[in-house]
Write an enzyme that holds these catalytic residues in place. Structure first.
Site, mmCIF file in Angstrom:
data_model
loop_
_atom_site.group_PDB
_atom_site.id
_atom_site.type_symbol
_atom_site.label_atom_id
_atom_site.label_comp_id
_atom_site.label_asym_id
_atom_site.label_seq_id
_atom_site.Cartn_x
_atom_site.Cartn_y
_atom_site.Cartn_z
ATOM 1 C CD GLU A 1 -6.664 -21.167 29.024
ATOM 2 O OE1 GLU A 1 -7.269 -20.342 29.702
ATOM 3 O OE2 GLU A 1 -7.123 -21.659 27.982
HETATM 4 C C1 NGO Z 1 -7.781 -17.895 26.364
HETATM 5 C C2 NGO Z 1 -7.792 -19.370 26.074
HETATM 6 C C3 NGO Z 1 -8.728 -19.724 24.933
HETATM 7 C C4 NGO Z 1 -10.078 -19.033 25.092
HETATM 8 C C5 NGO Z 1 -9.863 -17.539 25.215
HETATM 9 C C6 NGO Z 1 -11.163 -16.804 25.401
HETATM 10 C C7 NGO Z 1 -5.891 -18.426 25.306
HETATM 11 C C8 NGO Z 1 -4.564 -18.244 24.717
HETATM 12 N N1 NGO Z 1 -6.408 -19.572 25.700
HETATM 13 O O1 NGO Z 1 -6.745 -17.413 25.480
HETATM 14 O O2 NGO Z 1 -8.899 -21.106 24.869
HETATM 15 O O3 NGO Z 1 -10.880 -19.290 23.974
HETATM 16 O O4 NGO Z 1 -9.007 -17.229 26.282
HETATM 17 O O5 NGO Z 1 -11.000 -15.428 25.534
#
Ligand code: NGO
Length: 463
Positions: free
Chosen positions: A274
């Protein structure tokens, strides 16, 4: 569900081969079990542990024979004995009576992981150890610690003291409710405790995104050198390191070297997820410099599957997580020979709510009732990503909504046992109805041990 007489097959994860010997039992004392767990051989009390192979049992397999006169547990390596003792413990639960017969067992996947997010809420060394003790009962062999994120930085890095002074200080974590950090001595303590239980710790320092806590502590790491404000909300994707600054790479290399020196296990997790506030070309440029660094220090890099957008050095492992991204380049990484850990959020994210009424957790990937966590085949999840490409399966638990160990346990049980069986038991040996009956047996054990769990109507409806 009505209780039935103990069965040799009442084990999670389901063993590969179970051959009961009707009407034969052997009764063990808790003391004998404890001595077996400590690896004393012969352990006395009728339990004999033997490192006598055969080699086909592999690194983690075991063979258990229970007769009227005692128990013989054999393995080719010590980890196999440890997992065999976990099987014995489950069978002995309650009255110490072991059903007779033979079990032969070995895992489907080498990597069976659970992740705990210490960044959004910190958990202490003792809390991590207690959690680990519950996980190993289900033959989980990798503990992934998500150590840094926008809301906190939880591992001491010599030379960069403000990371933990500020990033682990008061007011950090989601809602400012989860301060704390691990010193390197604390981390070594966790790693050693895990190793005694044949668990490999996989530390994660998330980069180049999810770094607001680091930017708050060291403004020289921001693109324009200007300070940024601390954040304790649960937004994602807004922070990033500066791909064009040399300071970035000096910082990152120090962190990776520190981690490599402190971690006996083979993997360093570099996050990579992300990174929405960085241009795609900067993201790739950053990774092309950083992904080789674990290799430089004798380790293998793991990254969330976004890293598949970059060229991946040999040995890099891709961890798949985002359900809607079926073609995120993971298949191309596999074609190039990279291994994959399966963590699809809509199956194994332990922080998803069980149902619409679950008071904890998130629901961005949908609801994940226990059967959903159980009833899937990791080798069929992504086109082009088949059995051979899979290092294993891992269940992340993100802690945005967690405030206590009881919260951790409530989201973990009974879903983690489901995922553990996905990772250990061959697909053909798995069956929801059977799992449902076996996991139901854990309710009185968790209650006796004071372990919080979700009393899922999928499992306990017929009470
Ligand atoms: C995503 C995000 C995390 C969040 C999570 C919550 C990943 C790999 N990056 O998973 O920062 O905490 O969702 O479900």
């Amino acid at each position: 569900m009505r209780p039935h007489a103990k069965r040799l097959s009442d084990v999670i994860p389901a063993p590969v081969l179970v051959v009961p010997e009707p009407d034969v039992t052997f009764t063990v004392t808790p003391d004998a079990l404890a001595r077996a767990e400590a690896g004393e051989s012969p352990a006395g009390g009728g339990i004999s542990l033997e490192l006598s192979g055969p080699e086909e049992l592999g690194a983690e397999g075991y063979r258990l024979e229970i007769t009227a006169s005692g128990v013989t547990l054999r393995a080719a390596q010590r980890a196999g004995l440890f997992w065999g003792v976990q099987t014995l413990r489950q069978l002995a639960a309650g009255d110490g009576v072991l059903p007779g017969g033979v079990i032969e067992d070995r895992p489907r996947f080498a990597y069976r992981g659970a992740m705990l997010d210490l960044a959004r809420h910190f958990f202490t060394v003792d809390e991590i150890k207690a959690h680990l003790d519950l996980l190993v009962q289900f033959k989980i062999n990798h503990l992934h610690l998500h150590l840094t994120d926008d809301q906190g930085w939880r591992l001491e890095i010599p030379g960069w003291p403000r990371l933990t002074e500020i990033g682990g200080g008061p007011g950090t974590g989601c809602d400012g409710a989860g301060p704390g950090f691990l010193t390197l001595a604390d981390y070594a303590d966790v790693v050693a405790y895990a190793a005694e239980r044949f668990v490999t710790v996989v530390p994660e320092i998330d980069m180049p995104g999810h770094v607001n806590a680091a930017l708050v502590a060291y403004p020289e790491l921001t693109a324009d050198g200007q300070p940024v404000a601390p954040r304790t909300d649960a937004e994602v994707g807004y922070s990033s390191l500066a791909a064009g600054k040399e300071e970035t790479y000096a910082f990152v290399e120090t962190v990776i070297k520190t981690l490599a020196d402190a971690t006996p296990g083979p993997y360093l997790h570099l996050g990579g997820d992300e990174c929405l506030s960085m241009p795609a070309e900067d993201y790739r440029a950053f990774l092309s410099r950083v992904l080789p660094l674990p290799g430089k220090y004798g380790k293998r890099a793991i990254g969330w599957h976004e890293i598949a957008a970059a060229g991946l050095p040999e040995g890099t492992v891709v961890q798949y997580w985002r359900p809607e991204q079926q073609d995120a380049g993971v298949d191309a990484a596999v074609t190039a020979g990279r291994a994959v850990i399966m963590s699809p959020a809509d199956r194994v994210y332990l922080d998803m709510k069980y149902d619409a009424d679950t008071r904890l957790g998130l629901d961005w990937a949908g609801l994940v009732p226990v059967r959903r966590a159980y009833d899937w085949d990791p080798a069929l999840r992504l086109p082009g990503v088949t059995e051979d490409a899979l290092l294993g399966v891992a269940a992340p638990l993100w802690s945005e909504t967690l405030r206590s160990v009881a919260d951790v346990q409530f989201l973990t049980f009974p879903r983690l046992p489901a995922v553990a069986e996905v990772g250990w038991t061959p697909q053909a040996g798995r069956d929801w109805e059977s799992f449902r009956e076996r996991v139901a047996l854990f309710a009185p054990r968790w209650e006796a041990a004071g372990v919080s769990y979700f009393r899922s109507p999928e499992i306990w409806a017929a009470d």
